[in-house]
Design a protein around this motif. Structure first.
Motif, short mmCIF file in Angstrom:
data_model
loop_
_atom_site.label_atom_id
_atom_site.label_comp_id
_atom_site.label_asym_id
_atom_site.label_seq_id
_atom_site.Cartn_x
_atom_site.Cartn_y
_atom_site.Cartn_z
N SER A 27 13.81 -36.34 41.13
CA SER A 27 13.37 -35.36 40.14
C SER A 27 13.68 -35.82 38.72
CB SER A 27 14.07 -34.01 40.39
OG SER A 27 13.90 -33.17 39.27
N LEU A 28 12.66 -35.82 37.90
CA LEU A 28 12.83 -36.20 36.50
C LEU A 28 13.84 -35.28 35.80
CD1 LEU A 28 11.95 -37.80 33.97
CD2 LEU A 28 10.13 -36.10 33.68
N LEU A 29 13.81 -33.99 36.11
CA LEU A 29 14.73 -33.06 35.44
C LEU A 29 16.17 -33.28 35.88
CD1 LEU A 29 12.63 -29.79 35.30
CD2 LEU A 29 13.38 -31.21 33.39
N VAL A 30 16.39 -33.61 37.13
CA VAL A 30 17.76 -33.93 37.57
C VAL A 30 18.25 -35.16 36.81
CG1 VAL A 30 19.22 -34.68 39.50
CG2 VAL A 30 17.50 -32.89 39.85
N ARG A 31 17.40 -36.17 36.73
CA ARG A 31 17.79 -37.38 35.99
C ARG A 31 18.08 -37.05 34.52
NH1 ARG A 31 13.23 -39.48 38.82
NH2 ARG A 31 12.12 -39.77 36.84
N HIS A 32 17.22 -36.21 33.94
CA HIS A 32 17.40 -35.83 32.53
C HIS A 32 18.76 -35.15 32.32
CE1 HIS A 32 16.83 -33.99 28.63
NE2 HIS A 32 17.08 -32.81 29.19
N PHE A 33 19.06 -34.13 33.15
CA PHE A 33 20.32 -33.41 32.95
C PHE A 33 21.53 -34.28 33.29
CE2 PHE A 33 17.58 -29.56 33.27
CZ PHE A 33 17.79 -29.15 31.95
N ALA A 34 21.37 -35.21 34.22
CA ALA A 34 22.46 -36.16 34.48
C ALA A 34 22.74 -36.99 33.23
CB ALA A 34 22.11 -37.06 35.66
N GLU A 35 21.68 -37.44 32.58
CA GLU A 35 21.86 -38.22 31.34
C GLU A 35 22.45 -37.37 30.22
OE1 GLU A 35 18.19 -40.22 30.47
OE2 GLU A 35 18.23 -41.30 32.38
N VAL A 36 22.03 -36.12 30.13
CA VAL A 36 22.61 -35.21 29.12
C VAL A 36 24.11 -35.07 29.37
CG1 VAL A 36 22.68 -32.81 28.34
CG2 VAL A 36 20.47 -33.95 28.65
N GLY A 37 24.48 -34.87 30.62
CA GLY A 37 25.90 -34.75 30.95
C GLY A 37 26.68 -36.01 30.63
N LEU A 38 26.10 -37.15 30.95
CA LEU A 38 26.76 -38.42 30.64
C LEU A 38 26.87 -38.63 29.13
CD1 LEU A 38 25.09 -40.53 33.43
CD2 LEU A 38 27.52 -39.96 33.27
N ASP A 39 25.84 -38.25 28.40
CA ASP A 39 25.91 -38.34 26.94
C ASP A 39 27.00 -37.44 26.37
OD1 ASP A 39 23.93 -40.23 26.56
OD2 ASP A 39 22.34 -38.76 26.19
#
Length: 193
Positions: free
Chosen positions: A169-181
């Motif tokens: 899921s693109l959104l899961v990947r997006h929020f994972a990156e937000v969390g890592l950021d």
């Protein structure tokens, strides 16, 4: 003020009825009785109000009722219960509450969103069920779990967020990156190498 009179006022003038609730804060016993009565009401709007009122209780008495309300057949009541559980996170029963809220991540999207917001307010206490949610087969659950983990931004979630970058899921990947950021601004990219 009695419950019947307040209910009549609520049906005629909801804003005025809400203003009357300030008097109830002075008597937690009456407030607790009102919450229990309203939660048994056949009207879903009354049950949703009961969830709202339970936030005013000075102790954990309302939590058991809210956990039951999370299973209500009406989505409005489930959302109100999730909101109330997140409005004032308490120490009592945290594992049970966070598991119950995580179960709502499979609900209708707007109910699930409210549950995810509530989970984020529990912070570190919600990490284990949210990390487990990243492995759920339902993409909505994974998306909301990743979003809540991103909001919490705990170092304990780092391995799960790193793994979630590979989610379909693109959104899961997006929020994972937000969390890592949020955890390591601009540095996590180098850790992936």
């Amino acid at each position: 003020m009695d419950l019947r009179a307040w209910r009549r006022r609520w049906q005629e003038d909801p804003q005025g009825a809400e203003a009357q609730l300030s008097a109830l804060r002075e008597d937690p016993e009456v407030l607790a009785a009102w919450v229990e009565d309203l939660l048994r009401d056949p009207d879903p709007e009354a049950r949703a109000w009961a969830c709202r009122l339970s936030v005013e209780l000075p102790d954990a008495r309302g939590e058991e009722a809210l956990l039951r309300a999370l299973e209500d057949p009406e989505p409005e009541v489930r959302a109100a219960a999730a909101w109330a559980l997140g409005a004032r996170p308490r120490e009592e029963e945290v594992p049970r509450i966070t598991r119950a809220l995580c179960a709502r991540l499979q609900d209708l999207p707007w109910v699930a969103w409210v549950a995810a917001e509530a989970l984020a307010r529990y912070g570190e206490a919600a990490l284990d069920p949210l990390i487990e949610g990243l492995r759920h087969p339902n993409p909505q659950v994974r998306i909301l779990a990743a979003r809540a983990l991103a909001r919490i931004a705990s170092p304990r979630s780092l391995p799960a967020l790193m793994a979630a970058r590979e989610d379909p899921s693109l959104l899961v990947r997006h929020f994972a990156e937000v969390g890592l950021d949020r955890l390591f601004p601009t540095q996590w990219v180098w850790m992936a190498g």
